[in-house]
Design an enzyme around this catalytic site. Structure first.
Site, PDB file in Angstrom:
ATOM      1  N   GLU A 141       1.089   5.482   0.220  1.00  0.00           N
ATOM      2  CA  GLU A 141       0.593   6.940   0.571  1.00  0.00           C
ATOM      3  C   GLU A 141       1.223   7.921  -0.038  1.00  0.00           C
ATOM      4  OE1 GLU A 141      -2.034   7.287   2.390  1.00  0.00           O
ATOM      5  OE2 GLU A 141      -1.998   5.257   3.241  1.00  0.00           O
ATOM      6  N   HIS A 189      -5.281   5.006   6.659  1.00  0.00           N
ATOM      7  CA  HIS A 189      -4.760   5.680   5.487  1.00  0.00           C
ATOM      8  C   HIS A 189      -2.953   6.011   6.070  1.00  0.00           C
ATOM      9  CE1 HIS A 189      -8.273   6.780   3.368  1.00  0.00           C
ATOM     10  NE2 HIS A 189      -8.848   7.267   4.523  1.00  0.00           N
ATOM     11  N   ASP A 191       0.901  -0.977  -0.129  1.00  0.00           N
ATOM     12  CA  ASP A 191       0.086  -0.048  -0.103  1.00  0.00           C
ATOM     13  C   ASP A 191       0.960   1.132   0.171  1.00  0.00           C
ATOM     14  OD1 ASP A 191      -2.863   0.895   0.441  1.00  0.00           O
ATOM     15  OD2 ASP A 191      -1.640   2.162   1.853  1.00  0.00           O
TER      16      ASP A 191
END
Length: 544
Positions: free
Chosen positions: A86, A224, A84
């Site tokens: 950001e 997040h 993942d």
């Protein structure tokens, strides 16, 4: 990690288009616009492309697709790297990565983890800072993008990648790797969004990371931040792999195919329609066992077949056929009219599962007066065929004790009764009668059209596939008789033979003949330019 040039993508497409391995000279000519190149030079030019992409392999003196890529790796033995990112924004070209988190899944269990901040080189937007909790100060002390990406690539190795909404993360990763090496990621990528959509279907209406984490009860709640989100995605992936096994998937390749977005799956099958002609005809979808899944017709085979792989949604049965198609067969014919009739014949004979309008006698009903009421029967007669048994039942109830041959004469009293029920506020009775009247209107309209055609004596002339011939479609006594007629007076013999056969028979009420009459009715309403409609006696002149 495996990386690829843009040239590798073009080479993969070329192999698909050629339906097999290509020689090095052909590949070099297409990729590098070299008119003629010795085999040794072509090999050296292609070496970096082939050896830098996991999808490609040398097959002797030719280049083909690698047979590996997890084709035989069992799900329980497979390893994935779930990651993942950001980022500072939503654009892979304008914005930058600011955090990477990854988890290695091995043998359906979460193993090692990887986490790093990334110095983006730009100020973090306030909205991103509030969303992630990251601050510019800690990012300024983070590793440079080159170092962070190299560390992640070393952690991932050659394992397939997985991500939630993988298109977003892979877009940023591709861009970062391209800046660093000039290449892009070529490892197989599994998207948990698409895998969840395929496996959960009606069990969940939303497929966000937070929704799926709640659905599966993951140990980490998405927040997040790269590593917690990657851990949640990894646990979701493990649960989905178990569901995939329940659905019959055995290997890594089958899971990757199951999770592939529809557009990508269709794109990979475009080679099945390579070489389709721009002529009328019929086409058949075959599965890997060569069973026919679907039959269709087209005015232009090339345009129609390409449309299936352009991304437009099809009805569910055709979507399923597209997902299982392994070979597409096409047969060229002289006109769209001939193709439509051939389509009906093939559907009737082959009964492909994805065709909704299968012409089966046991699926058609007829109306028949029995005593003082009307009944729905299967025996062919004048009042039919009706493709929907439910519609036939409603029409029979609407007719009630009507005594007559012209069913349309039963409608005016029924409409008057409907208006009376509505004025008396008897809405439930009015609703029931409305449904019956609508069914009777549809049935009488269909029967009236068939009656006109059964009483007609027509000849439709269209081009034949054979040069110098025409295809004659004789509409006589409820049948459509086809004959291939030569130009000139010789065509009279064939037409007379067809007329003699059709005229000697009883009027047909069979479902298959009615379906052919419906096709002819559509042509008569809007005749295409290549079709001419004449009486059988005048057909010889036009055939000449």
């Amino acid at each position: 990690m495996q990386l690829s040039f843009d040239a590798a993508d073009r080479l993969v497409e070329l192999i698909h288009a050629r339906r097999g391995a290509v020689c090095t000279e052909d590949a070099a000519r297409v990729l590098f616009a070299i008119e003629r190149a010795p085999a040794s030079l072509a090999h050296s030019l292609l070496a970096d492309v082939v050896e830098g992409d996991a999808r490609l392999a040398w097959l002797g003196a030719r280049v083909g697709l690698a047979d590996g890529s997890g084709a035989e790796t069992l799900i329980e033995d497979a390893a994935f790297v779930v990651f993942d990112l950001e980022t500072t924004g939503l654009s892979a070209y304008r914005d930058r990565i600011c955090e990477i988190g990854a988890v290695r899944v091995r043998a359906l269990e979460v193993a090692e983890t990887f986490e790093t901040l990334v110095r983006p080189g730009v100020t973090l937007p306030p909205t991103i800072s509030r969303l992630t909790g990251l601050r510019d100060g800690e990012l300024r002390a983070a590793p440079r993008p080159e170092l962070a990406i190299r560390r992640f690539l070393a952690f991932a190795g050659d394992a397939p990648l997985a991500a939630h909404n993988a298109r977003f993360d892979v877009g940023f990763l591709d861009r970062a790797v391209e800046r660093l090496t000039g290449r892009r990621v070529a490892a197989p990528v599994l998207d948990t969004v698409w895998l969840a959509r395929r496996l959960l279907q009606r069990r969940s209406e939303r497929f966000s990371l937070r929704q799926l984490a709640h659905f599966f009860g993951t140990s980490c709640e998405p927040c997040h931040r790269a590593l917690p989100d990657a851990v949640a995605t990894a646990e979701i992936l493990v649960a989905l792999l178990g569901l995939a096994q329940e659905r019959g998937a055995r290997t890594l390749a089958e899971v990757v195919e199951l999770a592939a977005p529809r557009a990508r799956k269709l794109h990979a099958r475009r080679s099945l329609v390579a070489g389709a002609p721009a002529t009328p005809g019929v086409y058949l979808f075959h599965d890997r066992n060569d069973a026919v899944l679907y039959v269709g017709k087209a005015r232009s085979l090339r345009s129609r077949l390409r449309s299936y792989f352009a991304g437009d949604r099809q009805r569910p049965a055709v979507e399923a056929a597209l997902g299982a198609v392994a070979r597409i067969e096409w047969r060229e014919l002289g006109s769209e009219l001939e193709a439509s009739l051939e389509e009906l014949r093939l559907i009737r004979e082959l009964r492909p599962p994805a065709n909704a309008r299968a012409v089966r006698p046991d699926r058609h009903s007829y109306l028949e007066r029995r005593g003082e009421s009307w009944a729905v029967v299967s025996k062919p007669g004048r009042f039919g065929p009706i493709s929907s048994k439910r519609r036939a039942q409603l029409a029979a109830r609407a007719l009630g004790d009507f005594d007559g041959e012209d069913l349309e004469a039963a409608l005016p009293p029924l409409r008057a009764k409907l208006r009376r029920l509505a004025s008396e506020l008897r809405f439930e009775d009015a609703a029931r009668l409305r449904d019956r009247v609508r069914a009777l209107e549809e049935v009488t309209g269909r029967i009236a059209e068939l009656d006109r055609l059964r009483a007609s004596r027509l000849c439709l002339l269209a081009p034949a596939r054979e040069p110098g011939f025409q295809r004659a479609f004789l509409v006589v006594r409820g049948r459509v008789v086809e004959r291939t007629v030569p130009a000139g007076p010789g065509g009279r013999i064939e037409l007379d033979a067809g007329l003699a056969v059709a005229s000697a028979a009883e009027v047909s009420f069979a479902p298959e003949d009615a379906a052919a009459l419906v096709v002819v009715a559509g042509v008569l309403r809007r005749p295409p330019p290549e079709v001419r409609v004449v009486s059988p006696d005048g057909a010889v002149t036009l055939a000449a």
